[in-house]
Design an enzyme around this catalytic site. Sequence first.
Site, mmCIF file in Angstrom:
data_model
loop_
_atom_site.group_PDB
_atom_site.id
_atom_site.type_symbol
_atom_site.label_atom_id
_atom_site.label_comp_id
_atom_site.label_asym_id
_atom_site.label_seq_id
_atom_site.Cartn_x
_atom_site.Cartn_y
_atom_site.Cartn_z
ATOM 1 N N GLU A 55 2.320 7.424 9.384
ATOM 2 C CA GLU A 55 3.716 7.101 9.675
ATOM 3 C C GLU A 55 4.590 8.352 9.679
ATOM 4 O O GLU A 55 5.455 8.504 10.558
ATOM 5 C CB GLU A 55 4.271 6.117 8.629
ATOM 6 C CG GLU A 55 3.524 4.801 8.564
ATOM 7 C CD GLU A 55 2.433 4.767 7.491
ATOM 8 O OE1 GLU A 55 2.224 3.702 6.911
ATOM 9 O OE2 GLU A 55 1.785 5.812 7.255
ATOM 10 N N CYS A 83 3.364 2.840 2.627
ATOM 11 C CA CYS A 83 3.542 3.115 1.203
ATOM 12 C C CYS A 83 5.032 3.354 0.913
ATOM 13 O O CYS A 83 5.872 3.326 1.814
ATOM 14 C CB CYS A 83 2.726 4.339 0.799
ATOM 15 S SG CYS A 83 3.372 5.898 1.448
#
Length: 150
Positions: A55, A83
């Site tokens: 990401e 996360c």
Amino acid sequence: MNNDIYWMRYALKLAYVAKKKGEVPVGAVIIKNNKIIAEGKNSSIIYNDPTAHAEIIALRGAGMYLKNYRLLDTTMYVTLEPCIMCSGAIIISRVSRLVFSIYNKKYYNSTGAFIDLLGLYNINYRIKIHTGILVKECTNLIQDFFQIKR
């Protein structure tokens, strides 16, 4: 929905590349106007960089592509729930829509998520979140990876 499946398949291909390189198999792609503007795959081991998650790599690429740190009107597709670090970066970047396949069970206890940054109501920006795209494929990939590692 068809676009979601198409782009999640693309993210899944990136996750397979990460797996082949010994990384946790996670792939991410950022779309604007139905066009890829950035992509990433987990690369923390290769780069010796704890922040080199799929990401983060995709967000950095999208910012450079758009020449802006605000990624308005974009959608990020990622094979695994982001996360805490990545969730914060997604919020700050103003990605409009997040589509992830499977939840990361490490982040949950018997009462649910221990920290749900993306679901906080006191932040000034709300991201549209969709889950459950290609669950079987993404689950199998991540489970197979960790069975081999353990």
